[in-house]
Design a protein around this motif. Sequence first.
Motif, PDB file in Angstrom:
ATOM      1  N   GLU A  39       0.837  -1.203   0.000  1.00 41.19           N
ATOM      2  CA  GLU A  39       0.000   0.000   0.000  1.00 41.19           C
ATOM      3  C   GLU A  39       0.873   1.254   0.000  1.00 41.19           C
ATOM      4  N   LEU A  40       0.348   2.334  -0.582  1.00 42.09           N
ATOM      5  CA  LEU A  40       1.006   3.632  -0.480  1.00 42.09           C
ATOM      6  C   LEU A  40       0.183   4.505   0.451  1.00 42.09           C
ATOM      7  N   PHE A  41       0.802   4.915   1.546  1.00 34.22           N
ATOM      8  CA  PHE A  41       0.145   5.716   2.572  1.00 34.22           C
ATOM      9  C   PHE A  41       0.811   7.081   2.605  1.00 34.22           C
ATOM     10  N   ALA A  42       0.020   8.147   2.516  1.00 34.12           N
ATOM     11  CA  ALA A  42       0.561   9.505   2.507  1.00 34.12           C
ATOM     12  C   ALA A  42       0.239  10.223   3.803  1.00 34.12           C
ATOM     13  N   LEU A  43       1.239  10.909   4.352  1.00 31.30           N
ATOM     14  CA  LEU A  43       1.057  11.772   5.512  1.00 31.30           C
ATOM     15  C   LEU A  43       1.097  13.216   5.033  1.00 31.30           C
ATOM     16  N   LEU A  44       0.000  13.917   5.228  1.00 33.44           N
ATOM     17  CA  LEU A  44      -0.078  15.325   4.867  1.00 33.44           C
ATOM     18  C   LEU A  44      -0.129  16.156   6.138  1.00 33.44           C
ATOM     19  N   GLY A  45       0.152  17.445   5.986  1.00 35.13           N
ATOM     20  CA  GLY A  45       0.041  18.318   7.142  1.00 35.13           C
ATOM     21  C   GLY A  45       0.657  19.664   6.873  1.00 35.13           C
ATOM     22  N   THR A  46       0.273  20.632   7.684  1.00 38.32           N
ATOM     23  CA  THR A  46       0.856  21.953   7.602  1.00 38.32           C
ATOM     24  C   THR A  46       2.302  21.909   8.071  1.00 38.32           C
ATOM     25  N   ASN A  47       3.051  22.985   7.838  1.00 37.24           N
ATOM     26  CA  ASN A  47       4.425  23.046   8.343  1.00 37.24           C
ATOM     27  C   ASN A  47       4.412  22.878   9.852  1.00 37.24           C
ATOM     28  N   GLY A  48       5.297  22.014  10.353  1.00 36.76           N
ATOM     29  CA  GLY A  48       5.353  21.783  11.789  1.00 36.76           C
ATOM     30  C   GLY A  48       4.283  20.851  12.311  1.00 36.76           C
ATOM     31  N   LEU A 193       5.543   4.712   2.386  1.00 37.60           N
ATOM     32  CA  LEU A 193       5.005   5.770   3.230  1.00 37.60           C
ATOM     33  C   LEU A 193       5.606   7.079   2.761  1.00 37.60           C
ATOM     34  N   LEU A 194       4.731   8.007   2.407  1.00 33.12           N
ATOM     35  CA  LEU A 194       5.126   9.237   1.738  1.00 33.12           C
ATOM     36  C   LEU A 194       4.655  10.440   2.533  1.00 33.12           C
ATOM     37  N   THR A 195       5.530  11.430   2.745  1.00 32.68           N
ATOM     38  CA  THR A 195       5.080  12.721   3.244  1.00 32.68           C
ATOM     39  C   THR A 195       5.208  13.720   2.109  1.00 32.68           C
ATOM     40  N   THR A 196       4.294  14.649   2.040  1.00 35.08           N
ATOM     41  CA  THR A 196       4.318  15.610   0.947  1.00 35.08           C
ATOM     42  C   THR A 196       3.515  16.850   1.298  1.00 35.08           C
ATOM     43  N   HIS A 197       3.911  17.974   0.691  1.00 37.58           N
ATOM     44  CA  HIS A 197       3.123  19.207   0.762  1.00 37.58           C
ATOM     45  C   HIS A 197       2.254  19.350  -0.485  1.00 37.58           C
ATOM     46  N   TYR A 198       2.496  18.517  -1.488  1.00 37.08           N
ATOM     47  CA  TYR A 198       1.753  18.614  -2.734  1.00 37.08           C
ATOM     48  C   TYR A 198       0.487  17.753  -2.641  1.00 37.08           C
ATOM     49  N   ALA A 202      -0.445  13.487  -3.346  1.00 40.56           N
ATOM     50  CA  ALA A 202      -1.155  12.526  -2.500  1.00 40.56           C
ATOM     51  C   ALA A 202      -2.415  12.016  -3.192  1.00 40.56           C
ATOM     52  N   GLU A 203      -3.137  12.924  -3.838  1.00 44.66           N
ATOM     53  CA  GLU A 203      -4.385  12.546  -4.500  1.00 44.66           C
ATOM     54  C   GLU A 203      -4.116  11.566  -5.629  1.00 44.66           C
ATOM     55  N   SER A 204      -2.982  11.739  -6.318  1.00 39.85           N
ATOM     56  CA  SER A 204      -2.650  10.896  -7.456  1.00 39.85           C
ATOM     57  C   SER A 204      -2.104   9.534  -7.045  1.00 39.85           C
ATOM     58  N   LEU A 205      -1.376   9.476  -5.918  1.00 45.52           N
ATOM     59  CA  LEU A 205      -0.623   8.268  -5.583  1.00 45.52           C
ATOM     60  C   LEU A 205      -1.212   7.422  -4.457  1.00 45.52           C
ATOM     61  N   ALA A 206      -1.828   8.057  -3.480  1.00 48.19           N
ATOM     62  CA  ALA A 206      -2.111   7.374  -2.215  1.00 48.19           C
ATOM     63  C   ALA A 206      -3.311   6.438  -2.280  1.00 48.19           C
ATOM     64  N   ASP A 207      -3.148   5.258  -1.672  1.00 47.22           N
ATOM     65  CA  ASP A 207      -4.287   4.377  -1.412  1.00 47.22           C
ATOM     66  C   ASP A 207      -5.062   4.890  -0.209  1.00 47.22           C
ATOM     67  N   HIS A 208      -4.324   5.294   0.815  1.00 47.62           N
ATOM     68  CA  HIS A 208      -4.903   5.895   2.014  1.00 47.62           C
ATOM     69  C   HIS A 208      -3.998   7.047   2.440  1.00 47.62           C
ATOM     70  N   LEU A 209      -4.555   7.977   3.190  1.00 48.86           N
ATOM     71  CA  LEU A 209      -3.752   9.081   3.684  1.00 48.86           C
ATOM     72  C   LEU A 209      -4.257   9.543   5.038  1.00 48.86           C
ATOM     73  N   ALA A 210      -3.404  10.292   5.719  1.00 47.01           N
ATOM     74  CA  ALA A 210      -3.784  10.918   6.985  1.00 47.01           C
ATOM     75  C   ALA A 210      -3.344  12.368   6.927  1.00 47.01           C
ATOM     76  N   ILE A 211      -4.162  13.249   7.482  1.00 48.25           N
ATOM     77  CA  ILE A 211      -3.824  14.664   7.563  1.00 48.25           C
ATOM     78  C   ILE A 211      -3.469  14.985   9.007  1.00 48.25           C
ATOM     79  N   MET A 212      -2.219  15.417   9.221  1.00 50.74           N
ATOM     80  CA  MET A 212      -1.756  15.763  10.554  1.00 50.74           C
ATOM     81  C   MET A 212      -1.858  17.265  10.787  1.00 50.74           C
ATOM     82  N   HIS A 213      -2.107  17.633  12.043  1.00 46.37           N
ATOM     83  CA  HIS A 213      -2.107  19.038  12.432  1.00 46.37           C
ATOM     84  C   HIS A 213      -1.685  19.129  13.882  1.00 46.37           C
ATOM     85  N   ARG A 214      -0.601  19.874  14.131  1.00 48.59           N
ATOM     86  CA  ARG A 214      -0.083  20.064  15.480  1.00 48.59           C
ATOM     87  C   ARG A 214       0.135  18.746  16.223  1.00 48.59           C
TER      88      ARG A 214
END
Length: 313
Positions: A39-48, A193-198, A202-214
């Motif tokens: 699986e390809l899992f993407a971690l998204l989130g704001t800076n920090g 497991l991928l982290t990205t700001h783009y 994530a929309e193109s590659l990920a099977d599942h993703l999580a959005i992190m904040h703080r």
Amino acid sequence: MQTAAKSHIQAIDVWRRYGRGKGAFDAVRGVSFSVAPGELFALLGTNGAGKTSTVELLEGLAAPHSGEIRLFGDLDPVADRARIRPRTGAMLQEGGFISHLTVRESVEMWAQLTSRPRPVREALETAGLDHRADVMVRNLSGGEKRRLDLAVSTLSHPEVLFLDEPTAGMDAEGRHATWALIRQLREGGTTVLLTTHYLEEAESLADHLAIMHRGRIATAGTVARIVADHPSSLSFGLPARWSGHRLPVRGTVRQQNGRVTVTTAELQHDAARLLSWADENDVTLDRFTARPASLEEAFIRIAGQAGNQEETA
């Protein structure tokens, strides 16, 4: 959540703390997720948000302050590092290459430190760097250095691959070429497991993703599920004589400076009602646009909501 036996990557209530006492800061706060084999899992989130801090724990570069991490079912990234390292690859945000070596020499050096590496020429071709093999690292562009990072991280045909901002600094052509390589790796069975700001990445590659904040996961799931939880919108201008008129829609209507925005969970139906109403009443809907929910809009809303919740807690 999947059980550890069925996961290549699993984090359970993981915390990461920097510093001690009153000056301590929790960069990762109770993060839990699992990634299935292939699986390809993407971690998204704001800076920090804590993405890189989380990935470093998964890679075994540090132990969590509390919580548990397991790779390949039951291996600890720190305690079992010697068993895990030959089976994983990692592309960090910044590589540590020697600037006066050529691209080929750099890959050759890393190949000597890698278990069962692929041929150097193959690694360079795969990363799209074969034509730059004799160029010194210091003369590469930022995007080309990221490709060199990718070539090195995939030398061992890893079962699990960590990619931290893999296309940062790349032009559009390089980014899409890298996406094609990542898809190829996933199709070959590599867990990514991928982290990205783009968000498009994530929309193109990920099977599942999580959005992190703080430091926390605000939401997780497939792109379709996350997007479906957020409304679409209609936007148009109304003639002044129709300002304030009740419109035939079920969504929420907001009028400002002659523009009307309808936030709706029924984009097709509300658009049809509006167009039919406008036709029947000979009303021109100026610059009428219909925007389905997108990952970008979901991301902005989630980050904003999570921030507001913490400020009022």
